[in-house]
Design a protein around this motif. Structure first.
Motif, PDB file in Angstrom:
ATOM      1  N   MET A   1      -2.011  18.366  -6.730  1.00  0.00           N
ATOM      2  CA  MET A   1      -0.978  17.471  -7.252  1.00  0.00           C
ATOM      3  C   MET A   1       0.393  17.877  -6.739  1.00  0.00           C
ATOM      4  O   MET A   1       0.697  19.048  -6.636  1.00  0.00           O
ATOM      5  N   ARG A   2       1.192  16.902  -6.426  1.00  0.00           N
ATOM      6  CA  ARG A   2       2.541  17.210  -5.937  1.00  0.00           C
ATOM      7  C   ARG A   2       3.522  16.108  -6.293  1.00  0.00           C
ATOM      8  O   ARG A   2       3.124  15.016  -6.674  1.00  0.00           O
ATOM      9  N   GLN A   3       4.792  16.449  -6.150  1.00  0.00           N
ATOM     10  CA  GLN A   3       5.842  15.466  -6.383  1.00  0.00           C
ATOM     11  C   GLN A   3       6.318  14.956  -5.039  1.00  0.00           C
ATOM     12  O   GLN A   3       6.592  15.735  -4.136  1.00  0.00           O
ATOM     13  N   GLU A   4       6.371  13.633  -4.897  1.00  0.00           N
ATOM     14  CA  GLU A   4       6.921  13.018  -3.685  1.00  0.00           C
ATOM     15  C   GLU A   4       8.114  12.190  -4.131  1.00  0.00           C
ATOM     16  O   GLU A   4       7.963  11.113  -4.702  1.00  0.00           O
ATOM     17  N   PRO A   5       9.324  12.728  -3.934  1.00  0.00           N
ATOM     18  CA  PRO A   5      10.501  12.059  -4.501  1.00  0.00           C
ATOM     19  C   PRO A   5      10.883  10.766  -3.797  1.00  0.00           C
ATOM     20  O   PRO A   5      11.670   9.990  -4.343  1.00  0.00           O
ATOM     21  N   ALA A   6      10.358  10.551  -2.613  1.00  0.00           N
ATOM     22  CA  ALA A   6      10.790   9.353  -1.870  1.00  0.00           C
ATOM     23  C   ALA A   6       9.628   8.734  -1.101  1.00  0.00           C
ATOM     24  O   ALA A   6       9.591   8.768   0.127  1.00  0.00           O
ATOM     25  N   ALA A   7       8.675   8.172  -1.823  1.00  0.00           N
ATOM     26  CA  ALA A   7       7.565   7.468  -1.182  1.00  0.00           C
ATOM     27  C   ALA A   7       8.031   6.043  -0.856  1.00  0.00           C
ATOM     28  O   ALA A   7       8.376   5.278  -1.757  1.00  0.00           O
ATOM     29  N   ARG A   8       8.044   5.707   0.425  1.00  0.00           N
ATOM     30  CA  ARG A   8       8.570   4.403   0.849  1.00  0.00           C
ATOM     31  C   ARG A   8       7.582   3.280   0.541  1.00  0.00           C
ATOM     32  O   ARG A   8       6.383   3.421   0.762  1.00  0.00           O
ATOM     33  N   ILE A   9       8.107   2.196   0.016  1.00  0.00           N
ATOM     34  CA  ILE A   9       7.276   1.022  -0.251  1.00  0.00           C
ATOM     35  C   ILE A   9       7.097   0.252   1.054  1.00  0.00           C
ATOM     36  O   ILE A   9       8.041  -0.330   1.591  1.00  0.00           O
ATOM     37  N   ALA A  10       5.873   0.288   1.585  1.00  0.00           N
ATOM     38  CA  ALA A  10       5.605  -0.342   2.879  1.00  0.00           C
ATOM     39  C   ALA A  10       5.160  -1.784   2.717  1.00  0.00           C
ATOM     40  O   ALA A  10       5.237  -2.562   3.665  1.00  0.00           O
ATOM     41  N   LEU A  11       4.672  -2.119   1.527  1.00  0.00           N
ATOM     42  CA  LEU A  11       4.170  -3.484   1.303  1.00  0.00           C
ATOM     43  C   LEU A  11       4.308  -3.813  -0.178  1.00  0.00           C
ATOM     44  O   LEU A  11       4.070  -2.964  -1.031  1.00  0.00           O
ATOM     45  N   ARG A  12       4.731  -5.035  -0.452  1.00  0.00           N
ATOM     46  CA  ARG A  12       4.787  -5.501  -1.842  1.00  0.00           C
ATOM     47  C   ARG A  12       4.176  -6.891  -1.912  1.00  0.00           C
ATOM     48  O   ARG A  12       4.519  -7.781  -1.140  1.00  0.00           O
ATOM     49  N   GLN A  13       3.239  -7.072  -2.832  1.00  0.00           N
ATOM     50  CA  GLN A  13       2.667  -8.391  -3.086  1.00  0.00           C
ATOM     51  C   GLN A  13       2.747  -8.642  -4.578  1.00  0.00           C
ATOM     52  O   GLN A  13       2.650  -7.701  -5.372  1.00  0.00           O
ATOM     53  N   SER A  14       2.924  -9.916  -4.970  1.00  0.00           N
ATOM     54  CA  SER A  14       2.929 -10.193  -6.403  1.00  0.00           C
ATOM     55  C   SER A  14       2.328 -11.556  -6.690  1.00  0.00           C
ATOM     56  O   SER A  14       2.356 -12.463  -5.850  1.00  0.00           O
ATOM     57  N   TRP A  15       1.742 -11.650  -7.857  1.00  0.00           N
ATOM     58  CA  TRP A  15       1.147 -12.875  -8.361  1.00  0.00           C
ATOM     59  C   TRP A  15       1.547 -12.973  -9.829  1.00  0.00           C
ATOM     60  O   TRP A  15       1.033 -12.210 -10.651  1.00  0.00           O
ATOM     61  N   ASP A  16       2.464 -13.867 -10.174  1.00  0.00           N
ATOM     62  CA  ASP A  16       3.002 -13.924 -11.535  1.00  0.00           C
ATOM     63  C   ASP A  16       3.425 -12.521 -11.970  1.00  0.00           C
ATOM     64  O   ASP A  16       4.255 -11.913 -11.314  1.00  0.00           O
ATOM     65  N   ASP A  17       2.792 -11.983 -13.013  1.00  0.00           N
ATOM     66  CA  ASP A  17       3.223 -10.656 -13.477  1.00  0.00           C
ATOM     67  C   ASP A  17       2.327  -9.522 -12.972  1.00  0.00           C
ATOM     68  O   ASP A  17       2.364  -8.414 -13.503  1.00  0.00           O
ATOM     69  N   TYR A  18       1.525  -9.780 -11.969  1.00  0.00           N
ATOM     70  CA  TYR A  18       0.740  -8.711 -11.333  1.00  0.00           C
ATOM     71  C   TYR A  18       1.402  -8.314 -10.016  1.00  0.00           C
ATOM     72  O   TYR A  18       1.844  -9.184  -9.256  1.00  0.00           O
ATOM     73  N   VAL A  19       1.472  -7.004  -9.753  1.00  0.00           N
ATOM     74  CA  VAL A  19       2.177  -6.524  -8.564  1.00  0.00           C
ATOM     75  C   VAL A  19       1.353  -5.458  -7.854  1.00  0.00           C
ATOM     76  O   VAL A  19       0.709  -4.613  -8.502  1.00  0.00           O
ATOM     77  N   LEU A  20       1.357  -5.517  -6.545  1.00  0.00           N
ATOM     78  CA  LEU A  20       0.736  -4.476  -5.721  1.00  0.00           C
ATOM     79  C   LEU A  20       1.810  -3.845  -4.849  1.00  0.00           C
ATOM     80  O   LEU A  20       2.594  -4.559  -4.222  1.00  0.00           O
ATOM     81  N   LEU A  21       1.876  -2.529  -4.829  1.00  0.00           N
ATOM     82  CA  LEU A  21       2.811  -1.813  -3.959  1.00  0.00           C
ATOM     83  C   LEU A  21       2.025  -0.822  -3.103  1.00  0.00           C
ATOM     84  O   LEU A  21       1.161  -0.106  -3.617  1.00  0.00           O
ATOM     85  N   ARG A  22       2.310  -0.813  -1.815  1.00  0.00           N
ATOM     86  CA  ARG A  22       1.718   0.215  -0.937  1.00  0.00           C
ATOM     87  C   ARG A  22       2.784   1.264  -0.650  1.00  0.00           C
ATOM     88  O   ARG A  22       3.872   0.938  -0.179  1.00  0.00           O
ATOM     89  N   LEU A  23       2.470   2.519  -0.961  1.00  0.00           N
ATOM     90  CA  LEU A  23       3.438   3.620  -0.865  1.00  0.00           C
ATOM     91  C   LEU A  23       3.036   4.586   0.234  1.00  0.00           C
ATOM     92  O   LEU A  23       1.891   5.039   0.283  1.00  0.00           O
ATOM     93  N   GLU A  24       3.982   4.907   1.093  1.00  0.00           N
ATOM     94  CA  GLU A  24       3.721   5.900   2.132  1.00  0.00           C
ATOM     95  C   GLU A  24       3.890   7.290   1.529  1.00  0.00           C
ATOM     96  O   GLU A  24       5.002   7.699   1.208  1.00  0.00           O
ATOM     97  N   ALA A  25       2.778   7.981   1.351  1.00  0.00           N
ATOM     98  CA  ALA A  25       2.801   9.311   0.721  1.00  0.00           C
ATOM     99  C   ALA A  25       1.611  10.116   1.227  1.00  0.00           C
ATOM    100  O   ALA A  25       0.633  10.333   0.509  1.00  0.00           O
ATOM    101  N   PRO A  26       1.685  10.557   2.494  1.00  0.00           N
ATOM    102  CA  PRO A  26       0.517  11.200   3.137  1.00  0.00           C
ATOM    103  C   PRO A  26      -0.008  12.421   2.382  1.00  0.00           C
ATOM    104  O   PRO A  26      -1.220  12.590   2.267  1.00  0.00           O
ATOM    105  N   ASP A  27       0.892  13.249   1.860  1.00  0.00           N
ATOM    106  CA  ASP A  27       0.443  14.475   1.189  1.00  0.00           C
ATOM    107  C   ASP A  27      -0.295  14.164  -0.104  1.00  0.00           C
ATOM    108  O   ASP A  27      -1.283  14.813  -0.445  1.00  0.00           O
TER     109      ASP A  27
END
Lengths: 264, 312
Positions: A1-27
């Motif tokens: 387990m680790r802390q990643e203070p700045a995982a970049r959001i590479a993709l965002r999709q949403s459908w009404d109140d449902y949301v998908l985020l893709r985060l760049e966090a290799p470690d």
């Protein structure tokens, strides 16, 4: 387990109140397993104060996807994040699904209700990679509550849907779909995530059919890593039941270990 | 020049004035994956009753504006499991460990201390006489000067280690309670424990916590904590350890200025598991920026009133 203070959001999709985020966090991604979760900071100020627990939806190389529903102030703020922004995440947390057994040629049925579908995409892919025959059952109130249904099919995962209002798939609860599936061909293992009443019903069906089931519980969490003791549920491990931490001992438990609220 | 953060409580010397607060830091081991326990002044481990304890039913937490209400109810493993399973690992991590001592009655506090006195690797005891979540209506010994003084005196007489009395903010006159702890023989007081609180779901008209009442912590309580530390520090000669809503090095400096010799970081640990070491670093940076050679020089230096500014 680790802390990643700045995982970049590479993709965002949403459908009404449902949301998908893709985060760049290799470690973080390198250590991740299906059924684990992240603690996500939803803002940079002291209010809202706490991180939010969000389950892992998929791993795509060095990125992790989270899928959630807006359910309060924190998730509403998280839903406003845009591609290119960064998120402060902690993870992967929790034990995740137990995939130690040999699943080759085994039939695994995955049952998801509403936002509880989140971990089952990652799990379905992993089980398939282990040679399992995977069937996904996805239920929601209405068609609009099944936003990621096509994603499973597009990935080659066999999926069937149910809606409470009959607007899509089989009318009724997803547990009806589960009973029909069991009658057709008994699965070797069940994996369940969704609202408590649905998981409790699925656990009952699994027990009646003597099918081993793993249930992913949801809870409010203060920290996500075992320090606050705020996320407990009654879990039985040969001891009549104790308050055990969802974050550290779970969030996934064998169905037989869970003492459901009001069942004592 | 690097500012000197070393802190002398008289009975205990600390690397820096930043301690992890009991109830927010588990037994310490939960944090070793994020930080070195030896990097902070010390850690106050989760409250210990003699035996294992179940705690309250969930929901145990509610988030409020800038704060958190909890009603955990001191779930824990008890002293025997702590001594066998946890303490050897904390010794190996070279942490300065303060045990938080609980009791259902005065006798149990003494039994816990007598047991822990036979263990090595503890620097002091913090008497938890102020948890609002274990008896009805938030009752605890720290609500009255007499019960505070008598319990502290009994524990002090039984203990071979220094005693820190952890005080409750749910009182009319904190100075009177702090003085009672000193009169009972406490080596220090720490404050504040959480503020007795209630959160309501208006739609269902039900309390949000299963326990109905809980204890409020987090940034929302900081001004109240600062006020009480200021009042307590004026009332006693023993060291005051301040806590309540500290999330930054500057927050820690404010508590020192109010009269605290050391501080504890609590709820912030949940959001940032490295909060204690970060706050120690930020305090050092604050001192360097302000030209303060030793953080101890800040203690009790609050000036005259009248410097408020409107936030923009």
């Amino acid at each position: 387990m680790r802390q990643e203070p700045a995982a970049r959001i590479a993709l965002r999709q949403s459908w009404d109140d449902y949301v998908l985020l893709r985060l760049e966090a290799p470690d973080v991604a390198a250590e991740a397993r299906p059924g684990q979760f992240l603690m996500v900071r939803v803002g940079e100020t002291l209010d809202p104060l706490l991180r939010r627990p969000i389950s892992l939806h998929a791993r795509e190389g060095g990125s992790l996807e989270i899928f959630f529903q807006v359910a309060g102030r924190g998730t509403a703020l998280l839903a406003e994040k845009e591609e290119g922004e960064t998120l402060d995440i902690l993870g992967p947390l929790g034990r995740g699904f137990d995939l130690e057994a040999d699943f080759h040629g085994r039939r695994a049925v995955l049952v998801g209700g509403g936002r509880g579908i989140a971990p089952l995409f990652y799990l379905g892919r992993e089980l398939r990679a282990k040679g399992a025959d995977v069937k996904v059952l996805y239920g929601g109130r209405s068609l609009r509550d099944l936003p990621v249904r096509d994603k499973f099919a597009a990935d080659g995962l066999d999926i069937a849907c149910a809606t409470d209002d009959g607007s899509f798939g089989r009318p009724g609860f997803v547990t009806g779909l589960l009973e029909a599936e069991i009658a057709r061909r008994a699965p070797d293992a069940l994996f369940v995530c969704g609202p408590d009443p649905m998981m409790r019903a699925a656990a009952g069906i699994a027990a009646a059919g003597r099918i081993p089931a793993q249930i992913s519980l949801e809870s409010l969490m203060g920290c996500g890593f075992g320090a606050c003791w705020g996320c407990v549920k009654r879990i039985v491990r040969g001891d009549g039941g104790r308050w055990r931490k969802i974050c550290e001992d779970g969030p996934v438990f064998p169905a037989g270990e869970i003492l459901w609220e009001g069942a004592e | 020049m690097t500012p000197d953060l070393s802190t002398d409580l008289g009975f205990l010397k600390l690397r820096n004035p930043i301690l992890a607060a009991s109830g927010t830091f588990g037994y310490g081991l939960e944090f070793t994956q994020f930080m070195s326990l030896a990097a902070v002044g010390g850690i106050v481990v989760k409250g210990l009753y003699y035996g294992p304890r179940e705690g309250n039913p969930p929901p145990r937490l509610v988030e409020t504006a800038g704060g958190l209400i909890n009603a955990i109810g001191l779930q824990g493993v008890g002293v025997e499991a702590f001594a066998a399973d946890v303490l050897p690992k904390l010794r190996a991590a070279e942490a300065t460990v303060i045990a938080n001592v609980c009791g259902a009655d005065d006798d149990e506090y003494v039994r816990v201390i007598e047991f822990l006195d036979r263990q090595e690797g503890l620097a002091a005891y913090e008497l938890n006489i102020s948890c609002p979540n274990v008896r009805r209506n938030g009752l605890c010994p720290a609500l009255r000067p007499e019960t505070t003084r008598d319990l502290v005196a009994r524990c002090k007489a039984a203990s071979r280690r220094p005693i820190i009395a952890k005080l409750s903010p749910n009182v009319t006159d904190i100075a009177e309670i702090a003085a009672a702890a000193e009169a009972g023989g406490a080596d220090a007081v720490s404050l504040i424990n959480t503020l007795l609180s209630l959160a309501i779901d208006a739609r269902t008209r039900r309390p949000r916590l299963a326990n109905v009442l809980g204890g409020l912590s987090g940034p929302a309580v900081k001004p109240i904590a600062l006020r009480m530390v200021y009042q307590a520090a004026a009332a006693v000669r023993i060291p005051v350890i301040g806590l309540g809503g500290i999330t930054s090095g500057e927050d820690a400096a404010e508590f020192l200025i109010a009269g605290a010799r050391a501080v504890e970081v609590g709820t912030a640990n949940f959001v940032d598991p490295t909060a204690t070491v970060r706050i120690a670093r930020e305090l050092s940076e604050f001192c360097a920026r302000e030209g303060i050679a030793r953080s101890a020089d800040l203690v009790g230096t609050l000036g005259k009133g009248g410097h408020g500014t409107l936030a923009r």
